[in-house]
Design a protein around this motif. Structure first.
Motif, mmCIF file in Angstrom:
data_model
loop_
_atom_site.group_PDB
_atom_site.id
_atom_site.type_symbol
_atom_site.label_atom_id
_atom_site.label_comp_id
_atom_site.label_asym_id
_atom_site.label_seq_id
_atom_site.Cartn_x
_atom_site.Cartn_y
_atom_site.Cartn_z
ATOM 1 N N ALA A 374 78.454 47.257 54.289
ATOM 2 C CA ALA A 374 79.380 48.047 55.105
ATOM 3 C C ALA A 374 79.693 47.426 56.456
ATOM 4 N N GLY A 375 78.763 46.725 57.083
ATOM 5 C CA GLY A 375 79.000 46.191 58.420
ATOM 6 C C GLY A 375 79.371 44.725 58.456
ATOM 7 N N LEU A 376 79.594 44.106 57.298
ATOM 8 C CA LEU A 376 79.775 42.654 57.239
ATOM 9 C C LEU A 376 81.253 42.265 57.242
ATOM 10 N N VAL A 377 81.539 41.203 57.981
ATOM 11 C CA VAL A 377 82.906 40.733 58.194
ATOM 12 C C VAL A 377 82.970 39.240 57.903
ATOM 13 N N ARG A 378 84.059 38.795 57.275
ATOM 14 C CA ARG A 378 84.250 37.381 56.942
ATOM 15 C C ARG A 378 85.281 36.759 57.869
ATOM 16 N N PHE A 379 84.892 35.616 58.467
ATOM 17 C CA PHE A 379 85.784 34.845 59.331
ATOM 18 C C PHE A 379 85.986 33.452 58.719
ATOM 19 N N ALA A 380 87.216 32.944 58.770
ATOM 20 C CA ALA A 380 87.527 31.611 58.251
ATOM 21 C C ALA A 380 87.382 30.567 59.346
ATOM 22 N N ALA A 381 86.631 29.511 59.056
ATOM 23 C CA ALA A 381 86.433 28.418 60.013
ATOM 24 C C ALA A 381 87.380 27.250 59.781
ATOM 25 N N CYS A 382 88.237 27.320 58.774
ATOM 26 C CA CYS A 382 89.051 26.170 58.374
ATOM 27 C C CYS A 382 90.340 26.076 59.189
ATOM 28 N N LYS A 383 90.196 26.168 60.506
ATOM 29 C CA LYS A 383 91.345 26.113 61.408
ATOM 30 C C LYS A 383 91.153 24.986 62.411
ATOM 31 N N ARG A 384 92.224 24.638 63.112
ATOM 32 C CA ARG A 384 92.123 23.596 64.128
ATOM 33 C C ARG A 384 91.131 23.998 65.213
ATOM 34 N N THR A 385 90.491 23.000 65.801
ATOM 35 C CA THR A 385 89.474 23.273 66.813
ATOM 36 C C THR A 385 90.028 24.108 67.954
ATOM 37 N N GLU A 386 91.234 23.794 68.398
ATOM 38 C CA GLU A 386 91.792 24.541 69.527
ATOM 39 C C GLU A 386 92.064 26.000 69.167
ATOM 40 N N VAL A 387 92.370 26.264 67.902
ATOM 41 C CA VAL A 387 92.556 27.647 67.453
ATOM 42 C C VAL A 387 91.227 28.393 67.476
ATOM 43 N N LEU A 388 90.168 27.747 67.002
ATOM 44 C CA LEU A 388 88.847 28.372 67.023
ATOM 45 C C LEU A 388 88.368 28.590 68.454
ATOM 46 N N GLU A 389 88.664 27.650 69.335
ATOM 47 C CA GLU A 389 88.263 27.814 70.737
ATOM 48 C C GLU A 389 88.991 28.994 71.387
ATOM 49 N N GLU A 390 90.275 29.158 71.057
ATOM 50 C CA GLU A 390 91.006 30.311 71.586
ATOM 51 C C GLU A 390 90.471 31.610 70.982
ATOM 52 N N ALA A 391 90.141 31.582 69.692
ATOM 53 C CA ALA A 391 89.526 32.764 69.074
ATOM 54 C C ALA A 391 88.208 33.107 69.756
ATOM 55 N N ALA A 392 87.444 32.086 70.113
ATOM 56 C CA ALA A 392 86.178 32.320 70.810
ATOM 57 C C ALA A 392 86.411 33.021 72.136
ATOM 58 N N ARG A 393 87.426 32.585 72.854
ATOM 59 C CA ARG A 393 87.724 33.224 74.145
ATOM 60 C C ARG A 393 88.108 34.692 73.944
ATOM 61 N N ARG A 394 88.891 34.953 72.909
ATOM 62 C CA ARG A 394 89.319 36.333 72.656
ATOM 63 C C ARG A 394 88.147 37.202 72.202
ATOM 64 N N LEU A 395 87.319 36.668 71.325
ATOM 65 C CA LEU A 395 86.184 37.442 70.819
ATOM 66 C C LEU A 395 85.195 37.771 71.928
ATOM 67 N N ALA A 396 85.106 36.917 72.936
ATOM 68 C CA ALA A 396 84.165 37.161 74.046
ATOM 69 C C ALA A 396 84.446 38.477 74.741
ATOM 70 N N SER A 397 85.686 38.972 74.632
ATOM 71 C CA SER A 397 86.027 40.236 75.268
ATOM 72 C C SER A 397 85.282 41.420 74.645
ATOM 73 N N LEU A 398 84.785 41.233 73.420
ATOM 74 C CA LEU A 398 84.060 42.315 72.765
ATOM 75 C C LEU A 398 82.732 42.606 73.459
ATOM 76 N N ARG A 399 82.174 41.602 74.123
ATOM 77 C CA ARG A 399 80.890 41.777 74.828
ATOM 78 C C ARG A 399 80.970 42.857 75.874
ATOM 79 N N ASP A 400 82.094 42.874 76.563
ATOM 80 C CA ASP A 400 82.228 43.732 77.741
ATOM 81 C C ASP A 400 82.934 45.044 77.441
ATOM 82 N N ALA A 401 83.286 45.237 76.159
ATOM 83 C CA ALA A 401 84.030 46.457 75.815
ATOM 84 C C ALA A 401 83.130 47.686 75.858
#
Length: 401
Positions: A374-401
């Motif tokens: 129920a709590g498991l989520v799948r993320f695809a890593a097969c993207k360009r490095t810069e796309v993953l780095e931008e995703a990392a920046r966006r996901l970091a916002s979840l820490r402070d929510a």
């Protein structure tokens, strides 16, 4: 008059495409891709690369078009590609495969799998054993063939099956044991004990083994081991793979299946009434790819592992608990600590909440088993490095929510 066939209803129900009222419902994949477009979110839900494959392979396709390879190829696939598949299996796995009678080129691995099930399942008394979670087309193809799906759960932390549960699921009614290794969606690579038990059970119950090995060159902790290489396996195994994941050409839909000649003939009998043939200029290009130096294959796996490590670090920083993948495109993360105990609801909110799209693992399990994932989520890593780095920046916002 009800004009909808029973086969259609079985298939739609097996794929989770029918609403309670019998209407066609969109899949979570279509829903989340639409959410990515609507919100401008980074799509880490769908498993396709955003970079082209090797130039040698792309140029070979262009050359084939220019040379006139634009009409129907032979029904089994062009001879050079079948030879290249045979060479590849000997080169990497020491498997002897006759390119003329034991290899069939298909419209991707999904067609190879579907044609296999349609050819070999005789009716509802025939069962297909799969590991759950499973790639979503499996249930639909089994339903279309009129068979019965039996599932063996893969549980955390390593997503390996319990051997006793596996043994209890395989009976004399088992027609096919379907093995996806490396595994989508969990990223697991099955242990030698699991592979050996599959072969033992198949022999004990006179079952056929069908393997989905599309991530064969994206195994991170050691070389891939096809089940067909195990003692007692080759004579009852149909090995399925494709070019899409290995060469970043998922849109070409060039796959193949190899195995005993009699089984391949049975699959061909069905396949010729599905697509008949496909991808004439792409077939010689894939032959070029399969003959590329070893360094290409090892470098591709190493690069994808690096991307998984980048993605995994970002997910942990954001507050997810991650499961380290052993192969393939995907990283599985537990969103419970972020309020994601219902992963489907979490994924539906994630594009607006963090600007990233993912897929709940519950999309890959039968309805009655969804509580286990129920709590498991799948993320695809097969993207360009810069796309993953931008995703990392966006996901970091979840820490402070």
């Amino acid at each position: 008059m009800d004009v909808i066939s029973g086969a259609w209803r079985r298939t739609a129900a097996g794929a989770g495409l029918l609403s309670p009222r019998g209407e066609v419902a969109p899949t979570i994949f279509a829903e989340m891709s639409a959410a990515a477009v609507r919100t401008g979110a980074i799509n880490l839900g769908q498993g396709f690369p955003d970079e082209d494959g090797p130039q040698e392979v792309l140029e070979a396709a262009r050359d084939a078009i220019a040379r006139g390879a634009n009409q129907y190829p032979p029904g089994r696939g062009i001879p050079d590609l079948r030879t290249a598949i045979s060479e590849h299996q000997r080169r990497f796995y020491d498997l002897a495969v006759d390119p003329d009678s034991e290899v069939l080129v298909t419209a991707g691995a999904t067609e190879a799998l579907t044609a296999t099930l349609l050819a070999l399942i005789d009716g509802p008394e025939d069962e297909v054993v799969v590991f759950e979670p499973y790639y979503d087309s499996y249930a639909a193809a089994v339903a279309l063939a009129g068979g019965r799906l039996r599932t063996v759960p893969l549980r955390r932390p390593d997503f390996q099956p319990d051997l006793d549960e596996l043994a209890a699921s395989v009976t004399d009614r088992t027609r096919i044991i379907l093995v996806n290794d490396p595994h989508n969606p969990t990223g697991a690579v099955f242990s030698p004990e699991v592979r050996s038990e599959v072969v033992r059970l198949a022999n004990a119950h006179d079952a056929i083994i069908a393997t989905d090995e599309v991530y064969e060159h994206l195994s991170f902790r050691g070389p891939h081991v096809p089940i067909a290489t195990l003692p007692g396996a080759a004579e009852r195994t149909l090995t399925i793979s494709s070019a899409g994941k290995t060469f970043n050409v998922t849109g070409w839909k060039i796959g193949w299946v190899h195995g005993p000649a009699a089984l391949i003939t049975a699959v061909l009998t069905v396949k010729q009434y599905l697509t008949y043939v496909n991808g004439s200029p792409f077939q010689p290009a894939v032959a070029v790819g399969l003959r590329m130096p070893d360094a290409y294959f090892t470098d591709a796996a190493a690069e994808l592992l690096r991307k998984h490590e980048l993605l995994g670090a970002a997910l942990r920083t954001a507050g997810f608990e991650t499961h380290t993948p052993q192969g393939g495109y995907f990283t599985v993360a537990d969103a419970t600590a972020l309020g994601g105990a219902d992963a489907a609801a979490f994924c539906r909110a994630l594009p607006e909440r963090a600007g990233v799209v993912a897929i709940p693992l519950t999309a890959f399990v039968a309805a009655e088993h969804r509580g286990d994932y129920a709590g498991l989520v799948r993320f695809a890593a097969c993207k360009r490095t810069e796309v993953l780095e931008e995703a990392a920046r966006r996901l970091a916002s979840l820490r402070d929510a």
